[in-house]
Motif scaffolding. Structure first.
Motif, PDB file in Angstrom:
ATOM      1  N   LEU A  97       0.845  -1.186   0.000  1.00 20.36           N
ATOM      2  CA  LEU A  97       0.000   0.000   0.000  1.00 20.36           C
ATOM      3  C   LEU A  97       0.884   1.240   0.000  1.00 20.36           C
ATOM      4  O   LEU A  97       1.777   1.376   0.835  1.00 20.36           O
ATOM      5  CB  LEU A  97      -0.899   0.001   1.241  1.00 20.36           C
ATOM      6  N   LEU A  98       0.620   2.138  -0.957  1.00 19.78           N
ATOM      7  CA  LEU A  98       1.296   3.425  -1.023  1.00 19.78           C
ATOM      8  C   LEU A  98       0.323   4.486  -0.535  1.00 19.78           C
ATOM      9  O   LEU A  98      -0.785   4.591  -1.058  1.00 19.78           O
ATOM     10  CB  LEU A  98       1.716   3.734  -2.462  1.00 19.78           C
ATOM     11  N   LEU A  99       0.718   5.255   0.459  1.00 20.75           N
ATOM     12  CA  LEU A  99      -0.136   6.290   1.048  1.00 20.75           C
ATOM     13  C   LEU A  99       0.463   7.668   0.808  1.00 20.75           C
ATOM     14  O   LEU A  99       1.641   7.895   1.085  1.00 20.75           O
ATOM     15  CB  LEU A  99      -0.286   6.063   2.556  1.00 20.75           C
ATOM     16  N   THR A 100      -0.371   8.581   0.311  1.00 17.46           N
ATOM     17  CA  THR A 100       0.070   9.939  -0.005  1.00 17.46           C
ATOM     18  C   THR A 100      -0.743  10.945   0.807  1.00 17.46           C
ATOM     19  O   THR A 100      -1.889  10.693   1.160  1.00 17.46           O
ATOM     20  CB  THR A 100      -0.081  10.209  -1.508  1.00 17.46           C
ATOM     21  N   PRO A 101      -0.155  12.110   1.083  1.00 18.57           N
ATOM     22  CA  PRO A 101      -0.825  13.093   1.943  1.00 18.57           C
ATOM     23  C   PRO A 101      -1.708  14.068   1.183  1.00 18.57           C
ATOM     24  O   PRO A 101      -1.705  14.118  -0.048  1.00 18.57           O
ATOM     25  CB  PRO A 101       0.353  13.840   2.570  1.00 18.57           C
ATOM     26  N   GLY A 102      -2.422  14.872   1.948  1.00 16.98           N
ATOM     27  CA  GLY A 102      -3.192  15.972   1.387  1.00 16.98           C
ATOM     28  C   GLY A 102      -2.273  17.064   0.863  1.00 16.98           C
ATOM     29  O   GLY A 102      -1.048  17.012   1.037  1.00 16.98           O
ATOM     30  N   ALA A 103      -2.858  18.057   0.206  1.00 13.14           N
ATOM     31  CA  ALA A 103      -2.091  19.097  -0.482  1.00 13.14           C
ATOM     32  C   ALA A 103      -1.117  19.833   0.425  1.00 13.14           C
ATOM     33  O   ALA A 103       0.014  20.110   0.036  1.00 13.14           O
ATOM     34  CB  ALA A 103      -3.038  20.092  -1.142  1.00 13.14           C
ATOM     35  N   ALA A 152       6.688  14.946  -5.123  1.00 12.46           N
ATOM     36  CA  ALA A 152       7.937  15.613  -5.495  1.00 12.46           C
ATOM     37  C   ALA A 152       7.956  17.073  -5.048  1.00 12.46           C
ATOM     38  O   ALA A 152       8.997  17.560  -4.588  1.00 12.46           O
ATOM     39  CB  ALA A 152       8.157  15.504  -7.005  1.00 12.46           C
ATOM     40  N   TYR A 153       6.826  17.775  -5.133  1.00 13.23           N
ATOM     41  CA  TYR A 153       6.829  19.187  -4.733  1.00 13.23           C
ATOM     42  C   TYR A 153       7.113  19.339  -3.241  1.00 13.23           C
ATOM     43  O   TYR A 153       7.765  20.293  -2.815  1.00 13.23           O
ATOM     44  CB  TYR A 153       5.526  19.889  -5.134  1.00 13.23           C
ATOM     45  N   PRO A 170       1.609  21.789  -7.446  1.00  7.00           N
ATOM     46  CA  PRO A 170       1.241  22.131  -8.813  1.00  7.00           C
ATOM     47  C   PRO A 170      -0.176  21.592  -9.073  1.00  7.00           C
ATOM     48  O   PRO A 170      -0.773  20.948  -8.209  1.00  7.00           O
ATOM     49  CB  PRO A 170       2.259  21.378  -9.675  1.00  7.00           C
ATOM     50  N   ARG A 171      -0.692  21.819 -10.255  1.00 11.71           N
ATOM     51  CA  ARG A 171      -2.027  21.306 -10.590  1.00 11.71           C
ATOM     52  C   ARG A 171      -2.043  19.784 -10.476  1.00 11.71           C
ATOM     53  O   ARG A 171      -1.046  19.116 -10.751  1.00 11.71           O
ATOM     54  CB  ARG A 171      -2.426  21.771 -11.977  1.00 11.71           C
ATOM     55  N   GLU A 179       3.584  12.800 -12.399  1.00 11.99           N
ATOM     56  CA  GLU A 179       4.834  12.560 -11.675  1.00 11.99           C
ATOM     57  C   GLU A 179       4.744  11.285 -10.845  1.00 11.99           C
ATOM     58  O   GLU A 179       5.679  10.478 -10.826  1.00 11.99           O
ATOM     59  CB  GLU A 179       5.160  13.744 -10.761  1.00 11.99           C
ATOM     60  N   LEU A 180       3.619  11.100 -10.163  1.00 17.48           N
ATOM     61  CA  LEU A 180       3.443   9.901  -9.351  1.00 17.48           C
ATOM     62  C   LEU A 180       3.461   8.656 -10.232  1.00 17.48           C
ATOM     63  O   LEU A 180       4.126   7.664  -9.905  1.00 17.48           O
ATOM     64  CB  LEU A 180       2.136   9.962  -8.556  1.00 17.48           C
ATOM     65  N   ALA A 181       2.737   8.682 -11.346  1.00 20.39           N
ATOM     66  CA  ALA A 181       2.698   7.526 -12.250  1.00 20.39           C
ATOM     67  C   ALA A 181       4.104   7.149 -12.713  1.00 20.39           C
ATOM     68  O   ALA A 181       4.447   5.964 -12.802  1.00 20.39           O
ATOM     69  CB  ALA A 181       1.787   7.816 -13.441  1.00 20.39           C
ATOM     70  N   ALA A 182       4.943   8.145 -12.990  1.00 22.02           N
ATOM     71  CA  ALA A 182       6.310   7.884 -13.421  1.00 22.02           C
ATOM     72  C   ALA A 182       7.153   7.246 -12.316  1.00 22.02           C
ATOM     73  O   ALA A 182       8.082   6.486 -12.595  1.00 22.02           O
ATOM     74  CB  ALA A 182       6.966   9.187 -13.899  1.00 22.02           C
ATOM     75  N   GLU A 183       6.824   7.533 -11.050  1.00 24.13           N
ATOM     76  CA  GLU A 183       7.573   6.985  -9.915  1.00 24.13           C
ATOM     77  C   GLU A 183       7.119   5.574  -9.508  1.00 24.13           C
ATOM     78  O   GLU A 183       7.837   4.875  -8.795  1.00 24.13           O
ATOM     79  CB  GLU A 183       7.432   7.899  -8.695  1.00 24.13           C
TER      80      GLU A 183
END
Length: 192
Positions: free
Chosen positions: A7-13, A41-42, A51-52, A59-63
């Motif tokens: 599971l990959l978990l990412t944060p809010g903006a 990445a930002y 960014p938008r 960027e995420l898809a590439a990683e």
């Protein structure tokens, strides 16, 4: 049925991978499946404002191939998800073809507060993996009724869970515990 092995978990903006809900999920799943909390990445570059969303999704898809390899799983066995903006970005990446075993979408921002006409659902009809949406029953970004209506466009199986009394960020320990339990049960049902 999809088997999820990580599971990959990412944060809010405006947050980071150290958000207390993401940390609690990782701790609860320790030993069951591999979990990676991931800053975009930002954020890693020290910027607070993203960014938008489409750019962050690309960027995420590439990683993802690198992340899956580091976790030792095929990309299609990696569930993607996160809180708010993070979940939205993951759902956009999957809609655009990134492989995933499922989506874990916490406090999905269906629209800005008090702006229900500005929906963020144009990609939903291109999502064909199992999805878990966990949201506060009082979340101003998406009411339970709105989520029920708009997630019907998703081709993959959709599971909706609502935390009584919670808003956009599950601030109480009990609400965070309920989110964690929803994620754990859903992953168990997927065979993770």
């Amino acid at each position: 049925m999809t088997t999820v092995e990580a599971l990959l978990l990412t944060p809010g903006a405006g947050g980071g991978a150290d958000h207390r809900t993401l940390v609690a999920i990782e701790a609860a799943l320790d030993g069951r499946i591999a979990v990676r909390r991931h800053d975009f990445a930002y954020r890693r570059a020290g910027r607070r404002a993203p960014p938008r969303a489409p750019a962050v999704a690309a960027e995420l898809a590439a990683e993802l191939p690198r992340i899956a390899a580091e976790l030792g799983v095929p990309p299609g066995r990696l569930a993607l998800g996160g809180r708010s903006f993070g979940g939205r970005v993951c759902s956009m990446a999957v809609a655009d073809g990134a492989p995933a075993g499922g989506l874990v979408l916490l406090s999905y921002p269906l629209h800005p507060p008090d702006r229900p006409e500005r929906l963020r659902t144009g990609h939903f009809d291109r999502i064909d993996v199992p999805c878990l949406f966990v949201s506060g029953a009082r979340d101003p970004f998406a009411s339970p009724e709105e989520l029920r209506e708009h997630t019907a466009a998703i081709a993959g199986a959709v599971t909706l869970r609502f935390i009584d009394g919670a808003r956009h960020d599950p601030s109480s320990i009990a609400a965070r515990g309920a989110v964690v339990e929803c994620v754990r049960e859903w992953l168990d049902d997927l065979g993770g």
